[in-house]
Design an enzyme around this catalytic site. Sequence first.
Site, PDB file in Angstrom:
ATOM      1  N   HIS A   1       6.136  -4.780   6.737  1.00  0.00           N
ATOM      2  CA  HIS A   1       5.462  -5.737   6.134  1.00  0.00           C
ATOM      3  C   HIS A   1       6.091  -6.006   5.023  1.00  0.00           C
ATOM      4  O   HIS A   1       5.945  -6.855   4.079  1.00  0.00           O
ATOM      5  CB  HIS A   1       3.992  -4.803   5.351  1.00  0.00           C
ATOM      6  CG  HIS A   1       4.291  -4.192   4.417  1.00  0.00           C
ATOM      7  ND1 HIS A   1       4.858  -2.566   4.992  1.00  0.00           N
ATOM      8  CD2 HIS A   1       3.934  -3.966   3.353  1.00  0.00           C
ATOM      9  CE1 HIS A   1       4.510  -2.144   3.473  1.00  0.00           C
ATOM     10  NE2 HIS A   1       4.450  -2.879   2.957  1.00  0.00           N
TER      11      HIS A   1
ATOM     12  N   CYS B   1      -7.255  18.554  -3.207  1.00  0.00           N
ATOM     13  CA  CYS B   1      -8.484  19.058  -3.616  1.00  0.00           C
ATOM     14  C   CYS B   1      -8.088  19.896  -4.865  1.00  0.00           C
ATOM     15  O   CYS B   1      -7.640  19.155  -5.403  1.00  0.00           O
ATOM     16  CB  CYS B   1      -8.420  20.271  -2.056  1.00  0.00           C
ATOM     17  SG  CYS B   1      -6.991  21.453  -2.724  1.00  0.00           S
TER      18      CYS B   1
END
Length: 634
Positions: A542, A403
């Site tokens: 992975h 933010c």
Amino acid sequence: MLNFLQRIGKSLMLPIATLPAAALLVRLGMEDMFNLPFITAAGNGILTNLAIIFAIGIAIGLSRDGNGAAALSGAIGYLVLTEGLSEINADLDMGVFGGIIAGIAGGLLYNRFHNIKLPDYLAFFGGKRFVPIITSLTMIGAAFVLGIVWPVAQSGIDSVGNWILGSGAVGVGVYGFLNRLLIPIGLHHVMNTLIWFDFGSFTNEAGDIVRGEINRFLNGDESAGYFLAGFYPVMMFGLPAACLAMYAAAKENKKAIVGGMLFSIGFTAFLTGVTEPIEFSFMFLSPLLYAVHAILTGVSMVLAFVFDVRHGFGFSAGAIDFVLNFSLAENPFTLLIVGLVMAVIYFFVFYTLIIKLDLKTPGREDEEEEIESSSDSKDYDEKAYYYVEALGGVDNIQTLDYCTTRLRLELVDRNKINEKELTRQGARGVVKIGKRNLQVIVGTTVEFLADEMKQMMESGVVRKPESLHEESAKEQKSSGKKELGGNDFVSPIDGDIMPLTEVPDQVFAKKMMGPGFAINPTGSTFHSPIDGKVLNIFPTKHAIGLETNTGVEILIHIGLDTVKLKGEGFTSLVEEGQAIKKGTPLIDVNLPYIKENAPSVITPVVFTNLEEESLELLQTGVQSKGTNNIISIQ
């Protein structure tokens, strides 16, 4: 629920960022400025359509990748909802609530259905095209339900709003206190949205109904501005005085170090009204100081109300908004007097508490706890590298948002973070929420840092910037280039070998990770191409890092963007630190599943600690597992 509300709060920052432009246009076009009504009308074009802007912004913020299909779904959801409600009951007015509901629906439905596959005869409507369709159907149901229950809810909300707006000094003071108190968990934006953009109504000269404290003030409502004015003394005077108190209380040998930082964040608060960098510098060092700050904010709001001061802002209560909206305000000079009083109170209260309680505010750290802060001039790619490492690596970061001044993260294991390293890199504090959520207070440059971090996360591995390669490159040159080739390196799997430049991923194709090659695998098990050891196995399995006995480091990254599969389709057959030989099975892969759920199964094999010119690819095309003379490294 708290994490979900924080994501909504973060999403609100995108549409809120349009307010300074809207406020500027509204003011410049007024009679006491340039007297150009079309400019004021243009600014009000934003303010009067905040609901649909919120719907779009929240949908983008909640969507997994900020895709335009989510934004379109939020807008369509809002239009379906509001038109449906108006047909059920023309008196219903959901204001920005309608936009918030539609935005939430659009974002969440995008995450659920953006990759849906339909039968061939409906394939055109599958994937992202399906999201606006399901959103419109969902909002039809929402319109029906809300058409029944919203009259009661609207009555309750109006009662709460009227109590806050009509309770005088008490309501203003409570709002100011809660506004600061909710900052640590990031929910102040949600409450601000109600006060600023929904509560209260006013009919402007054009006959349009304007809702919310900010919009009403900018459009000339003489009853608006009381819930905004009291922030000016705190942000322009009180918190900068707190910075002065922390500087005065700092150890003599530390004043030169912290002085520049405290002056910078103090001046930022005075000029723009952005105060989080100051607040987070003491928020967790002393909750007592922060509680005092929240109370003093409420006191400032009450004083402004008691002295009949009305003032407003388009962004925040800094000097820029103070001057810009000066002519719309009532008794604005009183805020300067109140501000000076608040500055004196802040300074003496903060200084006394810091000294008496020996609080470890900036410049008062114990010598053994002192952490040297990194240079603010550091490039964002280098800073991002250190931040990601301090957060436990890319595979420890499940989600990353930001933010105005802070990173908002959901981590796999929060115990892996290194708070001291985050502080050394310039973080002004961290907020731990729940078991896995973390906020890191960075400052107003957070967007640039977050963008660099997201690029690293998309590749699934952290790439060292060029400046960090220089030292290792010098060491490599001094010790001689490592050699590898012939029978020392063999193909890890059956497949089609290709140059790294043909990989459809810029990080690998441009050799940002290092030189190497790629394989389009046809087998289902990756085997060790070298004698050595397993350096590391990524939690999502992975990718795997290997090291030869001569020190050459190798990364096998199975498929592209496969980090998002979160381990599905991969089975690790070895452990970190395990000694391996050529042909040792490393990872089993469900190749059909990977092909269906990832952009590509093409597997880069990268040598991460070698110079590009030291590697030569000797063979391409279809090769069998165990084939030697694939590469030459000299």
